[in-house]
Motif scaffolding. Structure first.
Motif, mmCIF file in Angstrom:
data_model
loop_
_atom_site.group_PDB
_atom_site.id
_atom_site.type_symbol
_atom_site.label_atom_id
_atom_site.label_comp_id
_atom_site.label_asym_id
_atom_site.label_seq_id
_atom_site.Cartn_x
_atom_site.Cartn_y
_atom_site.Cartn_z
ATOM 1 N N SER A 181 4.269 -4.516 1.957
ATOM 2 C CA SER A 181 3.018 -3.673 1.715
ATOM 3 C C SER A 181 2.848 -3.822 0.259
ATOM 4 O O SER A 181 4.149 -3.577 -0.393
ATOM 5 C CB SER A 181 2.825 -2.269 2.620
ATOM 6 O OG SER A 181 1.907 -1.420 1.986
ATOM 7 N N GLU A 182 1.551 -3.497 -0.034
ATOM 8 C CA GLU A 182 1.547 -3.393 -1.636
ATOM 9 C C GLU A 182 1.072 -1.871 -1.907
ATOM 10 O O GLU A 182 0.889 -1.580 -3.215
ATOM 11 C CB GLU A 182 0.372 -4.389 -2.226
ATOM 12 C CG GLU A 182 0.841 -5.633 -1.992
ATOM 13 C CD GLU A 182 1.844 -6.228 -3.038
ATOM 14 O OE1 GLU A 182 2.249 -5.385 -4.040
ATOM 15 O OE2 GLU A 182 2.663 -7.267 -3.125
ATOM 16 N N ASN A 183 0.277 -1.118 -0.959
ATOM 17 C CA ASN A 183 -0.379 0.044 -1.254
ATOM 18 C C ASN A 183 -0.183 1.307 -0.432
ATOM 19 O O ASN A 183 -1.143 2.030 -0.082
ATOM 20 C CB ASN A 183 -1.879 -0.460 -1.213
ATOM 21 C CG ASN A 183 -2.342 -0.919 0.087
ATOM 22 O OD1 ASN A 183 -1.668 -1.088 1.020
ATOM 23 N ND2 ASN A 183 -3.550 -1.322 0.072
ATOM 24 N N GLN A 184 0.794 1.437 0.045
ATOM 25 C CA GLN A 184 1.120 2.428 0.831
ATOM 26 C C GLN A 184 1.984 3.632 -0.015
ATOM 27 O O GLN A 184 2.676 3.200 -1.323
ATOM 28 C CB GLN A 184 2.441 2.380 1.935
ATOM 29 C CG GLN A 184 3.532 1.742 1.703
ATOM 30 C CD GLN A 184 4.266 1.245 2.830
ATOM 31 O OE1 GLN A 184 3.769 0.855 3.715
ATOM 32 N NE2 GLN A 184 5.547 1.625 2.989
ATOM 33 N N ARG A 185 2.068 5.004 0.128
ATOM 34 C CA ARG A 185 2.781 5.883 -0.839
ATOM 35 C C ARG A 185 4.065 6.195 -0.630
ATOM 36 O O ARG A 185 4.824 6.231 -1.656
ATOM 37 C CB ARG A 185 1.932 7.439 -0.455
ATOM 38 C CG ARG A 185 0.755 7.359 -0.845
ATOM 39 C CD ARG A 185 -0.062 8.840 -0.684
ATOM 40 N NE ARG A 185 -1.263 8.723 -1.097
ATOM 41 C CZ ARG A 185 -2.177 10.306 -0.917
ATOM 42 N NH1 ARG A 185 -1.330 11.092 -0.551
ATOM 43 N NH2 ARG A 185 -3.337 10.075 -1.338
ATOM 44 N N LEU A 199 7.134 -1.033 0.811
ATOM 45 C CA LEU A 199 6.445 -1.429 -0.752
ATOM 46 C C LEU A 199 7.404 -2.673 -1.282
ATOM 47 O O LEU A 199 8.501 -2.774 -1.240
ATOM 48 C CB LEU A 199 6.612 -0.226 -1.489
ATOM 49 C CG LEU A 199 5.524 0.852 -1.638
ATOM 50 C CD1 LEU A 199 5.702 2.091 -2.073
ATOM 51 C CD2 LEU A 199 4.151 0.433 -1.526
ATOM 52 N N ASP A 243 -4.247 -6.804 -11.628
ATOM 53 C CA ASP A 243 -5.045 -6.854 -10.533
ATOM 54 C C ASP A 243 -6.508 -7.199 -10.855
ATOM 55 O O ASP A 243 -7.251 -6.588 -11.633
ATOM 56 C CB ASP A 243 -5.077 -5.377 -9.973
ATOM 57 C CG ASP A 243 -5.774 -5.395 -8.478
ATOM 58 O OD1 ASP A 243 -6.577 -5.414 -8.375
ATOM 59 O OD2 ASP A 243 -4.791 -5.207 -7.401
ATOM 60 N N THR A 246 -9.126 -4.101 -9.688
ATOM 61 C CA THR A 246 -9.095 -2.792 -10.399
ATOM 62 C C THR A 246 -8.911 -3.216 -11.893
ATOM 63 O O THR A 246 -9.048 -2.249 -12.759
ATOM 64 C CB THR A 246 -7.946 -1.902 -9.701
ATOM 65 O OG1 THR A 246 -6.733 -2.419 -10.047
ATOM 66 C CG2 THR A 246 -8.174 -1.678 -8.295
#
Length: 311
Positions: A181-185, A199, A243, A246
């Motif tokens: 995953s690239e975008n979990q806390r 991550l 990115d 963003t």
């Protein structure tokens, strides 16, 4: 001081950059490509390039930017890439194990063949790998897990999702399917469906430190398979990227060279599998740390003193 000149790497004579002809290195290829650098610019002064090379920060660039922008060549910082020497420094005098009575963790990356890394934790911060192997079939992976007493297993969920699910359903030990995953806390999220999401950059960072730091990882002594393992650990490189959505700059790991980084991913999964495996405890340590159930009242201070006098 504008002294200095560009010289030919073959004959050593001064190059006239105002007059030149492009010559193809591979004239028989259908695709035409060009490699250029600022060294070919007649208005670029030799002294300026030399100063930028010596102190790139004074010109608002770092060493990597100088190589990529000025010289037009790829550059990888030594801190962003494992080397074979880093891996071989982890080698012990132990041979590759054939089996294990010790409960083990296994990390598996799906390819052709299948790549497996097997071992266990020595304590909470140290790891021992006792087997790295390539097997052609899922049946062989099952036999490997049985022979090495595997209790915790993390497998790449892609691209063979259905076969991975089938393997998971048929095994007696815990098998988790892993997704990057690239975008979990959280670093890793373990679900009740035996799925783990981790991550991607952080897990690569973790195994990078595992190999680089002294005393953290132990692997079998050098042999043909360990050399393949070492080579594939060097194929993942951390790169600073922007990115597109963003505009934020982030570090990501990319496969380089022949992009055969299967063992590096299997090491990531092994690291995760170890988190679900208990730490090996030595029986002597357990005995030393065991607290007495009742106080020993048989000791006599006076008798002890008499014994010492008598001796």
């Amino acid at each position: 001081d504008e002294s200095g000149y560009f010289k030919c790497v073959h004959c050593g004579e001064s190059l006239d950059r105002d007059n030149g002809t492009w010559v193809a290195d591979y004239p028989d290829r259908d695709t035409v490509g060009y490699w250029t650098s600022q060294l070919l610019n007649p208005n670029c002064k030799p002294r300026l390039i030399l100063n930028q090379y010596r102190d790139p920060e004074s010109y608002d660039m770092n060493e990597g930017e100088f190589h990529r922008i000025v010289l037009g060549e790829p550059f990888i910082d030594v801190q962003d890439k494992l080397t074979k020497s880093d891996v071989f420094a982890c080698c012990s005098r132990n041979k590759m194990a054939y089996d294990s009575r010790q409960p083990c963790a296994m990390g598996v990356d799906i390819g052709n063949p299948i790549y497996a890394v097997i071992g266990y934790r020595l304590d909470r911060g140290r790891y021992r790998i006792i087997k790295v192997a390539r097997v052609p079939k899922w049946e062989d992976l099952h036999e490997l897990a049985e022979r090495f007493n595997v209790k915790s297993d993390v497998i790449d969920a892609q691209p063979e999702y259905h076969k991975a699910r089938e393997f998971q359903a048929n095994e007696r030990h815990s098998v988790y399917l892993c997704y990057y995953s690239e975008n979990q806390r959280q670093f890793a999220i373990w679900s009740q469906e035996n799925i783990v999401k981790v991550l991607r950059t952080e897990i690569f960072d973790a195994t990078h430190r595992m190999v680089r730091e002294d005393g953290v990882l132990e692997i079998p002594g050098s042999c043909d398979e360990v050399r393949i393992f070492a080579d594939q650990l060097t194929k993942a490189v951390r790169q600073l990227e922007t990115d597109k959505r963003t505009g934020q700059q982030l570090y990501r790991y990319r496969a380089v060279g022949d992009k055969e980084d299967h063992y590096r991913n299997a090491l990531n999964y092994f690291y995760l599998a170890c988190q679900k495996l208990g730490v090996r405890r030595d029986i002597n340590t357990i005995r030393r740390n065991r607290r007495p159930e009742m106080q020993d009242m048989s000791f006599s201070l006076g008798a002890h003193r008499k014994a010492r006098v008598a001796v």
